[in-house]
Write a protein that holds these residues in place. Structure first.
Motif, PDB file in Angstrom:
ATOM      1  N   PHE A   1     -12.559   5.731  94.032  1.00 14.95           N
ATOM      2  CA  PHE A   1     -11.231   6.346  93.992  1.00 14.95           C
ATOM      3  C   PHE A   1     -11.292   7.866  93.997  1.00 14.95           C
ATOM      4  O   PHE A   1     -10.494   8.532  94.661  1.00 14.95           O
ATOM      5  CB  PHE A   1     -10.497   5.857  92.737  1.00 14.95           C
ATOM      6  N   ILE A   2     -12.262   8.409  93.254  1.00 21.93           N
ATOM      7  CA  ILE A   2     -12.347   9.868  93.133  1.00 21.93           C
ATOM      8  C   ILE A   2     -13.236  10.420  94.238  1.00 21.93           C
ATOM      9  O   ILE A   2     -14.324   9.918  94.476  1.00 21.93           O
ATOM     10  CB  ILE A   2     -12.923  10.266  91.752  1.00 21.93           C
ATOM     11  N   GLY A   3     -12.797  11.477  94.869  1.00 25.49           N
ATOM     12  CA  GLY A   3     -13.600  12.109  95.918  1.00 25.49           C
ATOM     13  C   GLY A   3     -13.125  11.653  97.282  1.00 25.49           C
ATOM     14  O   GLY A   3     -12.916  10.473  97.517  1.00 25.49           O
ATOM     15  N   ALA A   4     -12.927  12.612  98.158  1.00 29.14           N
ATOM     16  CA  ALA A   4     -12.501  12.264  99.514  1.00 29.14           C
ATOM     17  C   ALA A   4     -13.398  12.929 100.511  1.00 29.14           C
ATOM     18  O   ALA A   4     -13.639  14.136 100.397  1.00 29.14           O
ATOM     19  CB  ALA A   4     -11.047  12.692  99.725  1.00 29.14           C
ATOM     20  N   PRO A   5     -13.949  12.348 101.527  1.00 27.22           N
ATOM     21  CA  PRO A   5     -13.848  10.921 101.803  1.00 27.22           C
ATOM     22  C   PRO A   5     -14.529  10.064 100.732  1.00 27.22           C
ATOM     23  O   PRO A   5     -15.259  10.568  99.895  1.00 27.22           O
ATOM     24  CB  PRO A   5     -14.562  10.759 103.157  1.00 27.22           C
ATOM     25  N   ASN A   6     -14.254   8.746 100.772  1.00 28.42           N
ATOM     26  CA  ASN A   6     -14.783   7.870  99.738  1.00 28.42           C
ATOM     27  C   ASN A   6     -16.300   7.806  99.735  1.00 28.42           C
ATOM     28  O   ASN A   6     -16.970   8.051 100.740  1.00 28.42           O
ATOM     29  CB  ASN A   6     -14.249   6.448  99.937  1.00 28.42           C
ATOM     30  N   MET A   7     -16.804   7.422  98.566  1.00 29.48           N
ATOM     31  CA  MET A   7     -18.257   7.293  98.414  1.00 29.48           C
ATOM     32  C   MET A   7     -18.764   6.148  99.286  1.00 29.48           C
ATOM     33  O   MET A   7     -18.066   5.151  99.499  1.00 29.48           O
ATOM     34  CB  MET A   7     -18.562   6.991  96.941  1.00 29.48           C
ATOM     35  N   ASN A   8     -19.989   6.301  99.772  1.00 31.12           N
ATOM     36  CA  ASN A   8     -20.625   5.226 100.540  1.00 31.12           C
ATOM     37  C   ASN A   8     -21.343   4.293  99.592  1.00 31.12           C
ATOM     38  O   ASN A   8     -21.980   4.726  98.632  1.00 31.12           O
ATOM     39  CB  ASN A   8     -21.635   5.803 101.532  1.00 31.12           C
TER      40      ASN A   8
ATOM     41  N   THR B   1     -30.010  -2.698  89.251  1.00 33.29           N
ATOM     42  CA  THR B   1     -29.181  -2.092  90.306  1.00 33.29           C
ATOM     43  C   THR B   1     -28.914  -3.096  91.414  1.00 33.29           C
ATOM     44  O   THR B   1     -29.824  -3.769  91.884  1.00 33.29           O
ATOM     45  CB  THR B   1     -29.891  -0.876  90.913  1.00 33.29           C
ATOM     46  N   VAL B   2     -27.647  -3.192  91.816  1.00 33.17           N
ATOM     47  CA  VAL B   2     -27.296  -4.045  92.953  1.00 33.17           C
ATOM     48  C   VAL B   2     -26.720  -3.173  94.066  1.00 33.17           C
ATOM     49  O   VAL B   2     -26.921  -3.418  95.241  1.00 33.17           O
ATOM     50  CB  VAL B   2     -26.258  -5.108  92.521  1.00 33.17           C
ATOM     51  N   THR B   3     -25.943  -2.140  93.651  1.00 32.68           N
ATOM     52  CA  THR B   3     -25.310  -1.259  94.639  1.00 32.68           C
ATOM     53  C   THR B   3     -25.752   0.167  94.396  1.00 32.68           C
ATOM     54  O   THR B   3     -25.845   0.617  93.249  1.00 32.68           O
ATOM     55  CB  THR B   3     -23.774  -1.316  94.511  1.00 32.68           C
ATOM     56  N   VAL B   4     -25.997   0.867  95.478  1.00 31.86           N
ATOM     57  CA  VAL B   4     -26.311   2.286  95.394  1.00 31.86           C
ATOM     58  C   VAL B   4     -25.173   3.059  96.047  1.00 31.86           C
ATOM     59  O   VAL B   4     -24.784   2.737  97.173  1.00 31.86           O
ATOM     60  CB  VAL B   4     -27.636   2.598  96.115  1.00 31.86           C
ATOM     61  N   GLY B   5     -24.671   4.065  95.341  1.00 29.71           N
ATOM     62  CA  GLY B   5     -23.572   4.856  95.896  1.00 29.71           C
ATOM     63  C   GLY B   5     -24.042   6.254  96.188  1.00 29.71           C
ATOM     64  O   GLY B   5     -24.809   6.834  95.427  1.00 29.71           O
ATOM     65  N   ILE B   6     -23.552   6.779  97.314  1.00 27.03           N
ATOM     66  CA  ILE B   6     -23.916   8.151  97.665  1.00 27.03           C
ATOM     67  C   ILE B   6     -22.706   8.795  98.317  1.00 27.03           C
ATOM     68  O   ILE B   6     -22.108   8.234  99.234  1.00 27.03           O
ATOM     69  CB  ILE B   6     -25.166   8.168  98.584  1.00 27.03           C
ATOM     70  N   ARG B   7     -22.356  10.010  97.861  1.00 25.49           N
ATOM     71  CA  ARG B   7     -21.163  10.680  98.392  1.00 25.49           C
ATOM     72  C   ARG B   7     -21.458  11.250  99.780  1.00 25.49           C
ATOM     73  O   ARG B   7     -22.578  11.672 100.056  1.00 25.49           O
ATOM     74  CB  ARG B   7     -20.718  11.799  97.461  1.00 25.49           C
ATOM     75  N   PRO B   8     -20.450  11.303 100.651  1.00 26.75           N
ATOM     76  CA  PRO B   8     -20.672  11.820 102.012  1.00 26.75           C
ATOM     77  C   PRO B   8     -21.213  13.252 102.016  1.00 26.75           C
ATOM     78  O   PRO B   8     -21.936  13.639 102.917  1.00 26.75           O
ATOM     79  CB  PRO B   8     -19.267  11.783 102.637  1.00 26.75           C
ATOM     80  N   GLN B   9     -20.830  14.023 100.958  1.00 25.70           N
ATOM     81  CA  GLN B   9     -21.279  15.419 100.922  1.00 25.70           C
ATOM     82  C   GLN B   9     -22.771  15.530 100.594  1.00 25.70           C
ATOM     83  O   GLN B   9     -23.378  16.580 100.805  1.00 25.70           O
ATOM     84  CB  GLN B   9     -20.494  16.211  99.860  1.00 25.70           C
ATOM     85  N   HIS B  10     -23.363  14.453 100.031  1.00 20.76           N
ATOM     86  CA  HIS B  10     -24.749  14.547  99.588  1.00 20.76           C
ATOM     87  C   HIS B  10     -25.744  14.014 100.611  1.00 20.76           C
ATOM     88  O   HIS B  10     -26.954  14.010 100.362  1.00 20.76           O
ATOM     89  CB  HIS B  10     -24.921  13.799  98.257  1.00 20.76           C
TER      90      HIS B  10
END
Lengths: 351, 350
Positions: free
Chosen positions: B233-240, B260-269
């Protein structure tokens, strides 16, 4: 655009288009149908009784010219006629009397000379004049001033009470949620299905036992709660956003203040419509005032007109004049309030 | 002075539960933003606090006084509605004075307050006009002014910027923050726009389906979202979000936290690198200052990347992306955040 250019506007520019012919004739036809009777009524109300029974009828009111002539020592006002004498001469003579089809006339300048002429040979000398005594006589002699006052009293108070009570009911039914609200609304609207002739007798007993018989309040009070008014105002109040009331509640307003200072001013256009309806209903109401009112001083205009006609074997000129008089207030109210509806209230504070 | 505490608030309507067990502490002078998707209950919660609705159970405490049974007007709060709710038949001055007149305040005091607020919000030339004659931004200022004249314990704002155009919204955001700094009053702000939340709030309350998911400062929410929902929800575009197998390429042998089952990474990173995720570019959005790349890892996984500059990328081009492990977010099977263990962090540091 000014009135003149509006009234003569045409679709065709230099020549008349067929739609112009059609439009103007349709509009003219409608004008005659709608205004004709009212104009005829008004013009007829200014005619003397003799003129009213004339055939063929004239459009404009005429007043017969009279002249004072001294005949055998007595001064009399005699009507003037234009007479075609047997000699072919046309003279203006005053009519002394008429017996059958022979009319006896005298020359006003020479009262001793009499002429006897067939009535076909004479035409009355008259000019356009208004018989204003048709209006003044009933007001002075026949209590019509009192009837007028009663009608105004009933109409004004009934309208005011109607507006207040109907708006309060509409406010409750539109802005508050409570159990049975829909039921109440159905009952209120359901009463529209009951014809007045069904409830006349029980209503009379109720009014009689409460002691309101033979009083103007007995005419006013039973008729103020109108289902049409409640429904009309309720539907209008539904369009007022609830957020306005919530903002008012946050602003320390009591429920009465919300009604009086927020909702009621915003309902003004619907109130104007209801006021017009109420004025027209109450002013023209005949049956209920007839039943409730016994004393002549309390009669409203419509009841007064009716008894007037019965008592004095249909004096048409008075009835016509008083009918026109009774139309005037309604027209004035309508013209005044219609402007109020069409301009409406400026803007809105809510998107 | 402006502390608000919500204790075990429940609200249900017939069989539908709208708010579930809400507990929240708001400090005096704080700018708190309730944010969440449509229908999450944030406006309902605001109305409970304002007193316009009553909770099914629970308490609301304002300045150590239980106000659950007290009516809206007596709670000493002021509300700014989404549609402003200005009284259309009254002038601006009368709109501002209405609440004060109902409290039987002396006329001199009313005039003084209106003059102060009119000057503060620059609405002096508008005092004689009716709301219908004002623009959207002017109406909004009058609505805020109406709240300020009451000198309330706290301000409640229900999506006040959502009816304004984009440009006006940006300037009004700054004005509201400046106003908060000046008045130093508690403000509770409801919005569905996470940009407004991030830029204006001291603390953000993220809500979903009638529950509070996370309460934190904007940067805490950005860096440490407590679950998948907040992360997305937080951050645009959404986290991958990638599953473990897909993320193997960028983890490059390093071990994620256990479970860990899911790894999230923000588009900016994500950045273009020599090794890492192999993606195919699908859509390139050039915004001038940055470029947003919509790419595909495989037929079912999309990866968004934001580059802080203008890049020429061809559609269909194959790219390799990589990221720092410290920028990655790990979530378990229930979608909850997993913090790497201290030993793991130490290992990474070395």
């Amino acid at each position: 655009m000014n009135i003149a250019s509006f009234l003569t506007a045409r679709r065709g520019k230099s020549r008349w288009d067929w739609t112009d012919y059609f439009t103007f004739s349709w509009l003219g036809f409608g004008l005659i149908i709608m205004f004709g009777p009212a104009v005829w009524l008004t013009l007829s109300s200014f005619k003397s009784p003799a003129q009213l029974s004339e055939f063929p009828p004239t459009v404009l009111p005429y007043v017969a010219q009279t002249v004072e002539v001294e005949v055998r020592g007595q001064k009399k006002q005699l009507p003037l006629y234009e007479v075609k004498l047997d000699t072919g001469e046309i003279k203006v003579l005053a009519e002394l009397r008429r017996i059958g089809i022979i009319s006896k006339l005298v020359d006003p300048a020479d009262p001793e000379t009499t002429y006897k002429v067939n009535i076909k040979q004479r035409t009355p000398v008259r000019e356009i004049g208004l018989a204003t005594e048709n209006y003044t006589k009933p007001l002075k002699d026949f209590n019509f001033g009192q009837f007028l006052y009663n009608s105004v009293f009933v109409t004004v108070f009934a309208t005011l009470i109607t507006l207040v009570t109907n708006s309060m009911a509409a406010f409750a039914l539109s802005k508050y949620q409570f159990r049975g609200r829909n039921g109440v609304l159905l009952v209120v609207i359901g009463t529209l299905m009951i014809p007045i002739s069904v409830i006349i007798v029980p209503l009379y007993s109720v009014i009689s036992s409460v002691g309101l018989l033979n009083s103007l309040w007995g005419v006013i009070l039973p008729t103020v709660a109108t289902p049409t008014g409640v429904f009309l105002l309720r539907q209008y109040m539904l369009t007022i956003p609830d957020e306005l009331l919530e903002a008012a509640r946050m602003d320390d307003a009591s429920e009465w203040q919300i009604y009086w200072r927020i909702v009621l001013p915003l309902t003004a256009p619907a109130l104007a419509v209801l006021a017009i309806f109420s004025v027209v209903w109450r002013w023209n109401d005949f049956l209920w005032p007839l039943i409730v009112l016994g004393r002549k001083e309390l009669f409203t205009l419509q009841v007064g007109l009716n008894t007037f006609a019965g008592e004095l074997n249909v004096q048409w000129h008075f009835i016509l004049a008083m009918t026109v008089a009774s139309m005037i207030p309604v027209v004035i109210v309508f013209v005044f309030l219609q402007r109020y509806i069409t301009t409406g209230i400026a803007g809105s504070g809510v998107k | 002075m402006g502390t608000i505490r919500l204790q075990n608030l429940h609200k249900s309507f017939d069989d539908v539960t709208i708010l579930k067990d809400i507990n929240l502490d708001i400090k005096d002078g704080e700018f708190v933003v309730f944010v969440g998707p449509s229908g999450c209950g944030k406006s309902t919660l605001l109305r409970q606090i304002s007193g316009l609705d009553k909770p099914s159970s629970g308490n609301i405490v304002i300045d150590e006084k239980d106000v659950t049974e007290i009516s809206a007007a007596e709670r000493g709060l002021a509300m700014v509605f989404q549609s402003y709710a200005l009284y259309p038949h009254m002038s601006v001055r009368q709109n501002l004075a209405f609440g004060l007149e109902n409290k039987k305040m002396p006329k001199a005091e009313i005039d003084r307050r209106i003059a102060d607020v009119a000057q503060m919000l620059e609405i002096e030339p508008l005092l004689k006009r009716r709301p219908g004659q004002l623009s959207g931004g002017q109406r909004q200022r009058v609505a805020i002014g109406r709240a300020i004249v009451r000198e309330p314990t706290a301000f409640l704002l229900d999506e006040p910027l959502s009816n304004l155009d984009a440009e006006l919204r940006v300037s009004m955001r700054a004005e509201l923050v400046a106003l908060h700094d000046r008045l130093k009053s508690t403000m509770i702000y409801v919005t569905h726009d996470q940009v407004e939340a991030m830029t204006m709030a001291d603390r953000i309350v993220v809500m979903r389906d009638g529950e509070i998911i996370q309460v934190a400062t904007p940067m805490e929410l950005f860096d440490q979202p407590v679950n998948l929902f907040v992360a997305k929800f937080i951050g645009a575009p959404n986290m991958n979000f990638l599953n473990l197998a897909q993320a193997a390429a960028i983890l490059a042998g390093q071990q994620p936290p256990v479970g860990t089952v899911t790894v999230g990474i923000r588009p900016q990173h994500l950045a273009i690198a020599d090794s890492g995720l192999q993606v195919t570019a699908k859509i390139v959005e050039s915004l001038g200052t940055e470029t947003v790349l919509h790419s595909e890892l495989d037929s079912s996984t999309k990866v968004l990347v934001t580059f802080p500059c203008h890049l020429q990328i061809q559609k269909g081009e194959q790219l390799t992306l990589n990221a720092n492990i410290s920028d990655m977010h790990f979530f378990n099977a229930e979608g909850l955040r997993l913090e790497p263990s201290i030993a793991y962090l130490k290992e990474q540091a070395s």
